[in-house]
Write a protein that holds these residues in place. Sequence first.
Motif, PDB file in Angstrom:
ATOM      1  N   VAL A  21       0.840  -1.196   0.000  1.00 33.39           N
ATOM      2  CA  VAL A  21       0.000   0.000   0.000  1.00 33.39           C
ATOM      3  C   VAL A  21       0.881   1.254   0.000  1.00 33.39           C
ATOM      4  CG1 VAL A  21      -1.627   1.362   1.382  1.00 33.39           C
ATOM      5  CG2 VAL A  21      -1.994  -1.096   1.068  1.00 33.39           C
ATOM      6  N   LEU A  22       1.936   1.249   0.823  1.00 34.41           N
ATOM      7  CA  LEU A  22       2.847   2.389   0.880  1.00 34.41           C
ATOM      8  C   LEU A  22       3.450   2.680  -0.488  1.00 34.41           C
ATOM      9  CD1 LEU A  22       4.497   4.513   2.473  1.00 34.41           C
ATOM     10  CD2 LEU A  22       6.148   2.699   3.014  1.00 34.41           C
ATOM     11  N   SER A  23       3.900   1.614  -1.153  1.00 32.12           N
ATOM     12  CA  SER A  23       4.531   1.782  -2.463  1.00 32.12           C
ATOM     13  C   SER A  23       3.545   2.311  -3.495  1.00 32.12           C
ATOM     14  CB  SER A  23       5.126   0.446  -2.922  1.00 32.12           C
ATOM     15  OG  SER A  23       5.630   0.535  -4.246  1.00 32.12           O
ATOM     16  N   LYS A  24       2.347   1.729  -3.551  1.00 36.01           N
ATOM     17  CA  LYS A  24       1.361   2.113  -4.550  1.00 36.01           C
ATOM     18  C   LYS A  24       0.822   3.522  -4.287  1.00 36.01           C
ATOM     19  CE  LYS A  24      -1.757  -0.954  -5.761  1.00 36.01           C
ATOM     20  NZ  LYS A  24      -1.541  -0.871  -7.224  1.00 36.01           N
ATOM     21  N   TYR A  25       0.626   3.880  -3.001  1.00 37.87           N
ATOM     22  CA  TYR A  25       0.112   5.211  -2.684  1.00 37.87           C
ATOM     23  C   TYR A  25       1.123   6.291  -3.052  1.00 37.87           C
ATOM     24  CZ  TYR A  25      -2.196   8.927  -0.051  1.00 37.87           C
ATOM     25  OH  TYR A  25      -2.825  10.105   0.311  1.00 37.87           O
ATOM     26  N   GLN A  26       2.414   6.006  -2.749  1.00 38.26           N
ATOM     27  CA  GLN A  26       3.459   6.974  -3.091  1.00 38.26           C
ATOM     28  C   GLN A  26       3.642   7.085  -4.597  1.00 38.26           C
ATOM     29  OE1 GLN A  26       6.772   5.436  -0.784  1.00 38.26           O
ATOM     30  NE2 GLN A  26       6.326   6.829   0.944  1.00 38.26           N
ATOM     31  N   SER A  27       3.198   6.028  -5.354  1.00 37.99           N
ATOM     32  CA  SER A  27       3.289   6.066  -6.818  1.00 37.99           C
ATOM     33  C   SER A  27       2.097   6.786  -7.441  1.00 37.99           C
ATOM     34  CB  SER A  27       3.377   4.632  -7.375  1.00 37.99           C
ATOM     35  OG  SER A  27       4.546   3.987  -6.894  1.00 37.99           O
ATOM     36  N   GLY A  28       1.138   7.203  -6.601  1.00 35.84           N
ATOM     37  CA  GLY A  28       0.028   7.987  -7.100  1.00 35.84           C
ATOM     38  C   GLY A  28      -1.314   7.278  -7.145  1.00 35.84           C
ATOM     39  N   ASP A  29      -1.395   6.019  -6.707  1.00 36.75           N
ATOM     40  CA  ASP A  29      -2.683   5.315  -6.712  1.00 36.75           C
ATOM     41  C   ASP A  29      -3.609   5.904  -5.642  1.00 36.75           C
ATOM     42  OD1 ASP A  29      -1.676   3.749  -8.658  1.00 36.75           O
ATOM     43  OD2 ASP A  29      -1.587   1.895  -7.484  1.00 36.75           O
ATOM     44  N   GLY A  30      -4.879   6.079  -6.007  1.00 35.57           N
ATOM     45  CA  GLY A  30      -5.845   6.612  -5.070  1.00 35.57           C
ATOM     46  C   GLY A  30      -6.462   5.522  -4.196  1.00 35.57           C
ATOM     47  N   LEU A  31      -7.295   5.951  -3.259  1.00 34.90           N
ATOM     48  CA  LEU A  31      -7.896   5.010  -2.303  1.00 34.90           C
ATOM     49  C   LEU A  31      -8.776   3.976  -2.988  1.00 34.90           C
ATOM     50  CD1 LEU A  31      -8.941   7.502   0.541  1.00 34.90           C
ATOM     51  CD2 LEU A  31      -6.870   6.124   0.392  1.00 34.90           C
ATOM     52  N   THR A  32      -9.615   4.425  -3.923  1.00 37.65           N
ATOM     53  CA  THR A  32     -10.532   3.504  -4.602  1.00 37.65           C
ATOM     54  C   THR A  32      -9.769   2.459  -5.397  1.00 37.65           C
ATOM     55  OG1 THR A  32     -12.194   5.254  -4.757  1.00 37.65           O
ATOM     56  CG2 THR A  32     -12.460   3.343  -6.200  1.00 37.65           C
ATOM     57  N   LYS A  33      -8.714   2.899  -6.100  1.00 38.68           N
ATOM     58  CA  LYS A  33      -7.931   1.948  -6.890  1.00 38.68           C
ATOM     59  C   LYS A  33      -7.225   0.938  -5.993  1.00 38.68           C
ATOM     60  CE  LYS A  33      -4.651   1.662 -10.708  1.00 38.68           C
ATOM     61  NZ  LYS A  33      -3.966   0.488 -10.159  1.00 38.68           N
ATOM     62  N   LEU A  34      -6.683   1.424  -4.878  1.00 41.63           N
ATOM     63  CA  LEU A  34      -6.038   0.508  -3.932  1.00 41.63           C
ATOM     64  C   LEU A  34      -7.031  -0.544  -3.438  1.00 41.63           C
ATOM     65  CD1 LEU A  34      -3.898   3.010  -1.829  1.00 41.63           C
ATOM     66  CD2 LEU A  34      -3.024   1.188  -3.301  1.00 41.63           C
ATOM     67  N   PHE A  35      -8.229  -0.092  -3.089  1.00 37.44           N
ATOM     68  CA  PHE A  35      -9.250  -1.016  -2.583  1.00 37.44           C
ATOM     69  C   PHE A  35      -9.597  -2.077  -3.628  1.00 37.44           C
ATOM     70  CE2 PHE A  35     -13.829  -2.025  -2.054  1.00 37.44           C
ATOM     71  CZ  PHE A  35     -13.754  -2.687  -0.848  1.00 37.44           C
ATOM     72  N   ARG A  36      -9.743  -1.645  -4.886  1.00 36.11           N
ATOM     73  CA  ARG A  36     -10.075  -2.587  -5.958  1.00 36.11           C
ATOM     74  C   ARG A  36      -8.933  -3.548  -6.218  1.00 36.11           C
ATOM     75  NH1 ARG A  36     -12.814   1.774 -10.200  1.00 36.11           N
ATOM     76  NH2 ARG A  36     -14.820   1.975  -9.078  1.00 36.11           N
ATOM     77  N   ASP A  37      -7.698  -3.038  -6.199  1.00 37.72           N
ATOM     78  CA  ASP A  37      -6.540  -3.892  -6.479  1.00 37.72           C
ATOM     79  C   ASP A  37      -6.397  -5.014  -5.454  1.00 37.72           C
ATOM     80  OD1 ASP A  37      -5.962  -2.442  -8.707  1.00 37.72           O
ATOM     81  OD2 ASP A  37      -4.311  -1.279  -7.810  1.00 37.72           O
ATOM     82  N   PHE A  38      -6.812  -4.754  -4.224  1.00 40.84           N
ATOM     83  CA  PHE A  38      -6.671  -5.775  -3.175  1.00 40.84           C
ATOM     84  C   PHE A  38      -7.882  -6.700  -3.084  1.00 40.84           C
ATOM     85  CE2 PHE A  38      -3.380  -2.843  -1.744  1.00 40.84           C
ATOM     86  CZ  PHE A  38      -2.371  -3.727  -1.386  1.00 40.84           C
ATOM     87  N   ASN A  39      -8.795  -6.556  -4.050  1.00 41.15           N
ATOM     88  CA  ASN A  39      -9.918  -7.481  -4.170  1.00 41.15           C
ATOM     89  C   ASN A  39     -10.705  -7.674  -2.864  1.00 41.15           C
ATOM     90  OD1 ASN A  39      -9.694  -8.623  -7.027  1.00 41.15           O
ATOM     91  ND2 ASN A  39      -7.610  -8.931  -6.238  1.00 41.15           N
TER      92      ASN A  39
END
Length: 350
Positions: A21-39
């Motif tokens: 999550v830390l890596s993806k958030y710092q790369s610019g991914d938003g909350l909704t995308k993070l939630f979807r990516d983690f299924n």
Amino acid sequence: MNSISLDLLVFMKSKDFQNLVLSKYQSGDGLTKLFRDFNGLIGLRTIERWCKNIRDTGSINLSSPPGCHRIIRTKGVIQKVKNRLEHRKPVSSRKAARELGISRTSARRILKNDLGLRAYKIQREPLLTNEHKEKRMRFANWIRTNFRKENTMKILFSDEMFDIDGIYNSQNDRIWAVNRLAADTNGGIRQKRKFPQKVMVWLAVCSKGVSPLVIFKDGTVDHDRYIKEVLPVALKFGHDAFGADWAFQQDGAKSHIHAKLQEWCEKHFPCFIDKDHWPPSSPDLNPLDYCIWDELAHQVNWDAVTSKTTLINEVKRAVRKVSLDVVFESCSSWTTRLYRLPEVKGNYLR
């Protein structure tokens, strides 16, 4: 990293999730995308909390658990529960938990495992004076002297039921103690001087069974009404059960001790336990009070009681379902209870 394989996610540990999550958030991914990516394996609120930590501190710092501080069964908490019981004894585990800010499970474990206590229902009984106790013991001696066991099996016990339109709910009224004696000592008995309601139903029982039910739908029951509506029912039932060899019992209610009523009973019943013999404040000596009323109440379908009419119908139905074996046993054990009075010095029998 645009998407994450579900097969990979199921083998990841919590720290791995946080790093990802830390890596993806710092790369610019938003909350909704993070939630979807983690299924759905990480809740949206958890992702939001983690991302807030990243914004505030530059990392996901979870050195202390989120939410309220967790309270465990420490010595301090156990002492608080103990102090609560000493100051105000009647309490349910739910109420104790709420007052002390702990879970009900923790409260029950403290009460049972740490303090070695059990929950006892609060019992209610009449207030007995020394004079009452003396009369109760004299009555026991009078019965022993004048009645054989087979004679006591021919007594027709009668009583009026008060406050039939509900049963006292004591399920959450508990005393926590190591045994029943300790519970009684610490507030497990609530004494009452008299019933709070008007008479609604009358019933009689003997070793042969249960009498017809007399219901008073309205008005008060004075001695005249009692003579007219109740005593003929008792007289007929007693004669049908035992012929001409039996005795009638009633308590010391105001309408019962009227001279006119006492005279009627002396004249019509083969044998009558009059007001000078039956001791005051003694429902524990009447099978109806110590057994049959409770049996009848358990036969009532209280969910069907929505009005006075439905209540009366339910009581009529319930009285037909009272076990004759229970009635016989309660009458048969009467002398045993009676002879215990000298042992307990006239105190209430439980």
